[in-house]
Design a protein around this motif. Sequence first.
Motif, short mmCIF file in Angstrom:
data_model
loop_
_atom_site.label_atom_id
_atom_site.label_comp_id
_atom_site.label_asym_id
_atom_site.label_seq_id
_atom_site.Cartn_x
_atom_site.Cartn_y
_atom_site.Cartn_z
N SER A 119 25.32 -21.62 37.12
CA SER A 119 26.38 -22.30 37.87
C SER A 119 25.99 -22.46 39.33
O SER A 119 26.21 -23.53 39.93
CB SER A 119 27.68 -21.51 37.75
OG SER A 119 28.03 -21.30 36.40
N GLY A 174 39.97 -19.66 32.14
CA GLY A 174 39.64 -21.08 32.17
C GLY A 174 38.42 -21.38 33.02
O GLY A 174 37.56 -20.52 33.23
N ASN A 175 38.34 -22.60 33.52
CA ASN A 175 37.19 -23.01 34.32
C ASN A 175 37.17 -22.29 35.66
O ASN A 175 38.20 -22.09 36.30
CB ASN A 175 37.22 -24.53 34.56
CG ASN A 175 36.97 -25.31 33.29
OD1 ASN A 175 36.43 -24.78 32.32
ND2 ASN A 175 37.39 -26.56 33.28
N ARG A 176 35.98 -21.94 36.08
CA ARG A 176 35.79 -21.26 37.36
C ARG A 176 35.32 -22.22 38.44
O ARG A 176 35.49 -21.95 39.63
CB ARG A 176 34.82 -20.10 37.20
CG ARG A 176 34.83 -19.15 38.37
CD ARG A 176 33.95 -17.95 38.16
NE ARG A 176 34.34 -16.92 39.10
CZ ARG A 176 35.15 -15.92 38.85
NH1 ARG A 176 35.66 -15.78 37.64
NH2 ARG A 176 35.47 -15.04 39.77
N TYR A 177 34.67 -23.29 38.07
CA TYR A 177 34.19 -24.28 39.03
C TYR A 177 34.12 -25.62 38.33
O TYR A 177 34.17 -25.71 37.10
CB TYR A 177 32.83 -23.87 39.59
CG TYR A 177 31.68 -24.18 38.66
CD1 TYR A 177 30.85 -25.29 38.85
CD2 TYR A 177 31.41 -23.37 37.56
CE1 TYR A 177 29.82 -25.57 37.99
CE2 TYR A 177 30.37 -23.63 36.71
CZ TYR A 177 29.57 -24.74 36.92
OH TYR A 177 28.53 -25.02 36.06
N ASN A 178 33.99 -26.66 39.12
CA ASN A 178 33.82 -28.00 38.55
C ASN A 178 33.20 -28.90 39.61
O ASN A 178 33.35 -28.67 40.82
CB ASN A 178 35.15 -28.57 38.08
CG ASN A 178 34.96 -29.73 37.11
OD1 ASN A 178 33.83 -30.04 36.72
ND2 ASN A 178 36.04 -30.36 36.70
N GLY A 215 42.32 -23.80 37.14
CA GLY A 215 41.65 -25.08 36.90
C GLY A 215 42.63 -26.22 36.71
O GLY A 215 42.40 -27.33 37.20
N SER A 269 42.91 -29.45 39.19
CA SER A 269 42.73 -30.79 38.63
C SER A 269 43.91 -31.69 38.98
O SER A 269 43.73 -32.88 39.32
CB SER A 269 42.57 -30.71 37.11
OG SER A 269 41.42 -29.97 36.77
N ARG A 272 38.84 -18.56 27.39
CA ARG A 272 37.65 -18.27 28.20
C ARG A 272 38.05 -17.47 29.44
O ARG A 272 38.94 -17.87 30.18
CB ARG A 272 36.98 -19.58 28.62
CG ARG A 272 35.73 -19.39 29.45
CD ARG A 272 35.20 -20.73 29.92
NE ARG A 272 34.01 -20.58 30.73
CZ ARG A 272 33.41 -21.58 31.38
NH1 ARG A 272 33.92 -22.80 31.30
NH2 ARG A 272 32.34 -21.37 32.09
#
Length: 687
Positions: free
Chosen positions: A211, A483-487, A339, A343, A202
Amino acid sequence: MEQKDLLYIMGSIRPHDEIKRNDACFRAGFLGSKIQEQPYSAQEMQLLESGLVKSLPVYDRFLNRKEKHIAEIERATDYFAKLNKTPKYIHEVAARIAGEYSLVQGRKSPTKINKPEMAKKVSENIEYSSPETYFNHDSLYLGAEQSTAAVLNEKGRRNACEPKIVPISMQLMHREWNETYKFQAITQTPSSSAPEVNTGERFTEKLTSRSVSQIFEAAAYTSTCHEGFTTFLTLTFDKDQRLAIFGGMTDGEASKTMGAHHPIQYKRNMVTKTAKANEKKVMDPICNIAGPYSTIPSDENPYPRVLNRNGEIAGEYCSLEFKPKKEFTLEKTLETTMGKEVSRFLDSAKKLYHRGWTADHSIQIDKESDVKYCDLKRVKVGGHTKPSDFGPTQELSDFHYIWVAESPANEAGESNPHVHILLRWQVEPPLFSAWAKRLEKIWGHGFAKLERIRKPQAAGSYIIKAVGYAAKGQNADQGLIKGNRYNISKCSRAPAWECIASFDADNMTAIIKELGYKLEQWKRPIKKQVEKIHKQKAQTIVAKSIAKKQNKPEDVLKKLQSRIIRLEKQAEKLNKTMKSRGVHVSSENKFCITFEGESAKEQIDKFIFWAAGARGWPMNCRDLDLSDVKNEADVFYQDSFIRFQDKRAYWKAILQDRKPIYERDVNEVSDCWAAYIDYTQQQSMLM
């Protein structure tokens, strides 16, 4: 050969009408085979291949029927025309109302327009200045009257497996934590149009509008129910970590000291052991590859055969048909993503938040001189647990956070990855320095900057502005991220909307768009005042900076600062006035209308009642029988609905009415000629 080619060739020696009457050779296929051009069925093709058709006359070879795809298109077109045909009484009513409200009741010389000229004018390409000239609420009302939504296949028939309901519905939703009601259009995706499965890695270049809305909702939920976020944290990456993020690379100097640890390794791809129905799956790889003798069951060999009873040869073998295409996979041991690193940091910070920590120093203030100094005494800081009516408990408290990553380019054109984090975690001012030092040590990849949030209520907009993303969805070069852009933490996520009832859409999108126009007209003068105040504030800020450079007196600077504060309060007051309506609807979004505030329930009830009576919304509820409410709304808003229909017919008649041509009087023509002669004489005298 086509007929137009024949007419072109023979036109030099014979007239066209004679050629058309005597084109038997062309129609019989003498100049070109007609059989191959017609799509025949399988049975007809077998007869042609067998040679049976050759014994028949030439004119019996052709079935004189339309092509199969043309017949299907005509059948589907007739079906849609029948489905969306405007009733006859609507045309009669529109014609009667147009005649009553026409601006020109009788013309002295009615204008005649030839049909070819009209067709020419209609066929011209028209370029509109705005899409609203066509996609306005009036066209949406007209579309709802003339068409009916349905799930159809390519040939105009409804699939047997599809539900017998309209695919577009209006759902009434409620959110309990802030007492907000929403009326939103929901599209039911047909089973034949299932979305594709997301595969592969991704990559994203910016935050999506969804988002941004989730971040705003999470910040508002945390502010309303958990007192908001209190700390803003920015994490940066050092050189080695940036190389690991962008491709799993390492510096040349660092590779010399790695020793036996290499940044690249090869993994062997093998089949894992399969488990039975009631057994837990075992992920150990099967490294042995064999032929037909395998204990791994397959479709072709459900009961594998063993070579001997002792089981010496019948080991864990993989059949050749299950052998992976690639025997080895290249893995980069240093490769990571933003990400993953965030984490890891948040997991460690969460443990520190729950278990407590020890500060190696604190910042104190001398009572006599009021000067800050560093006290090197160690201070024990306890962990966080959920409180109760009887004191602290053993249950761990929630750890609230929101993080957003970005990687914009710096002045040199290099990527500058960093992460913005909102935390609901604060310490006493004397321990803030030691706390920041401890968090930076946990991060371990670069510089970490902590700031106190003065207004926890506005934490969501704070992080959105930090990543350079406007609320309207415009991007400010956030960079490409893998990968993830936000969480958002689970405890900080706003609860989902609860669907109370579902209705058929019909003309509700047109109603929402009409209300969006009206609300924007009401907000426009207030927005102009806010823009004017912002300009005055910007000018005042510039004047203050100039006054500082010129070493103006302190009284002048205080006056300018007080003016800035006064303008901010005026703008805030006007924004509260716009929000005081408790309604959020826009002409750009015709699929949703939201009501918030203490009177949200009363407003949504009034809106539904008004839409059913004053705008003719059928109010077909799929969960409840609301026919009595619909009848009551029709009676209550009967006069309003008639005025609404008359107004639409009136403006439609004005748009469709042709411009009248008036006959000029003889005296008027003579006056014009006299003025023209006088003007030419004066010009000749000047020359």
